[in-house]
Design an enzyme around this catalytic site. Structure first.
Site, PDB file in Angstrom:
ATOM      1  N   HIS A  81       3.993  85.115  -9.737  1.00 42.27           N
ATOM      2  CA  HIS A  81       2.874  84.725  -8.895  1.00 42.27           C
ATOM      3  C   HIS A  81       3.147  83.385  -8.220  1.00 42.27           C
ATOM      4  O   HIS A  81       4.082  82.665  -8.577  1.00 42.27           O
ATOM      5  CB  HIS A  81       1.595  84.661  -9.725  1.00 42.27           C
ATOM      6  CG  HIS A  81       1.101  86.016 -10.146  1.00 42.27           C
ATOM      7  ND1 HIS A  81      -0.080  86.202 -10.819  1.00 42.27           N
ATOM      8  CD2 HIS A  81       1.634  87.258  -9.968  1.00 42.27           C
ATOM      9  CE1 HIS A  81      -0.261  87.496 -11.047  1.00 42.27           C
ATOM     10  NE2 HIS A  81       0.763  88.155 -10.551  1.00 42.27           N
ATOM     11  N   GLU A 129       1.684  80.498  -8.309  1.00 42.32           N
ATOM     12  CA  GLU A 129       1.625  79.317  -9.160  1.00 42.32           C
ATOM     13  C   GLU A 129       2.950  79.089  -9.894  1.00 42.32           C
ATOM     14  O   GLU A 129       3.417  77.963 -10.034  1.00 42.32           O
ATOM     15  CB  GLU A 129       0.489  79.445 -10.182  1.00 42.32           C
ATOM     16  CG  GLU A 129      -0.884  79.602  -9.557  1.00 42.32           C
ATOM     17  CD  GLU A 129      -1.304  81.042  -9.382  1.00 42.32           C
ATOM     18  OE1 GLU A 129      -2.484  81.349  -9.634  1.00 42.32           O
ATOM     19  OE2 GLU A 129      -0.444  81.871  -8.988  1.00 42.32           O
ATOM     20  N   CYS A 139      -1.005  83.165 -15.558  1.00 42.51           N
ATOM     21  CA  CYS A 139      -0.652  81.931 -14.851  1.00 42.51           C
ATOM     22  C   CYS A 139      -1.349  80.721 -15.472  1.00 42.51           C
ATOM     23  O   CYS A 139      -0.824  79.608 -15.431  1.00 42.51           O
ATOM     24  CB  CYS A 139      -1.027  82.040 -13.381  1.00 42.51           C
ATOM     25  SG  CYS A 139       0.039  83.139 -12.436  1.00 42.51           S
TER      26      CYS A 139
END
Length: 218
Positions: free
Chosen positions: A61, A63, A95
């Site tokens: 992802h 992040e 995350c």
């Protein structure tokens, strides 16, 4: 992406960094669906120390990508992310746990994720660990970016795009049925971009019989 002047008001910096995060998120268009497009920026004041976006479905992802670039400098910094960080185990780990390990002092989120497994839980997880969380910066822009995803999650119904080419006087073809080419190279390029980001293509029976279109994204 650098303002350089340390005297820039904090709110202006927030808008600047979130704008960059939204720009990054768009790069995932056509590759991350049915996941949402997400961008992330990590900064210390005007200095950008990490950035990332969700590159492809099933991949890291936004992040995580940004934290990899920031490294240990993420501690005490501010993270800007266009969608609430996930807090559940999906195709990738949560995350929120990676963010907690990196220990930024503040996380600015454009909008909550309506996905039931997240929906406010990611924010709660960060706040419980003592991280300051601000939600709603550039929310309208973030919602527009992921409108198809949001509609599906919030209503259970798909986002539908209607596309057609017609002449200035409202015709789709000549009397003999010929229609190549009403559109031009630029509009056809847009059509293939649209095809690349949707899950299904629908045409009428007449189009299928007469034109036998390939319906591929080229």
């Amino acid at each position: 992406h650098a303002l350089g002047a340390p005297s820039v008001p904090p709110m202006e910096l927030d808008h600047w960094h979130m704008s960059r995060a939204l720009e990054l998120a768009v790069r995932g268009q056509g590759f991350v669906e049915p996941n949402p497009m997400v961008g992330c920026v990590i900064a210390r004041g005007a200095e950008l120390i990490g950035e990332g976006w969700h590159h492809r479905y099933g991949g890291p992802h936004a992040e995580i990508e940004a934290l990899r670039l920031a490294g240990s400098r993420a501690a005490g910094a501010t993270m800007y992310v266009t969608l609430e960080p996930c807090c559940h185990q999906g195709k990738t780990p949560p995350c929120t746990e990676a963010i907690l390990r990196a220990a930024p002092s503040r996380v600015v989120i454009a909008q909550r994720d309506p996905f039931p497994e997240v929906s406010g839980k990611g924010i709660t997880r960060l706040e419980a660990a003592g991280i300051t969380v601000d939600v709603g910066l550039a929310e309208a822009e973030a919602r527009e970016l992921n409108a198809p995803y949001l509609k599906l999650v919030e209503t259970g119904r798909p986002w539908v795009i209607a596309k057609w080419a017609m002449t200035l006087d409202g015709k789709l073809a000549t009397r003999t049925g010929e229609s190549q080419w009403i559109s031009g190279p630029d509009s056809r390029a847009v059509v293939h971009q649209l095809r690349g980001r949707v899950d299904a293509l629908v045409v009428g029976r007449g189009t299928a019989d007469h034109d036998d279109p390939a319906l591929t994204a080229r």
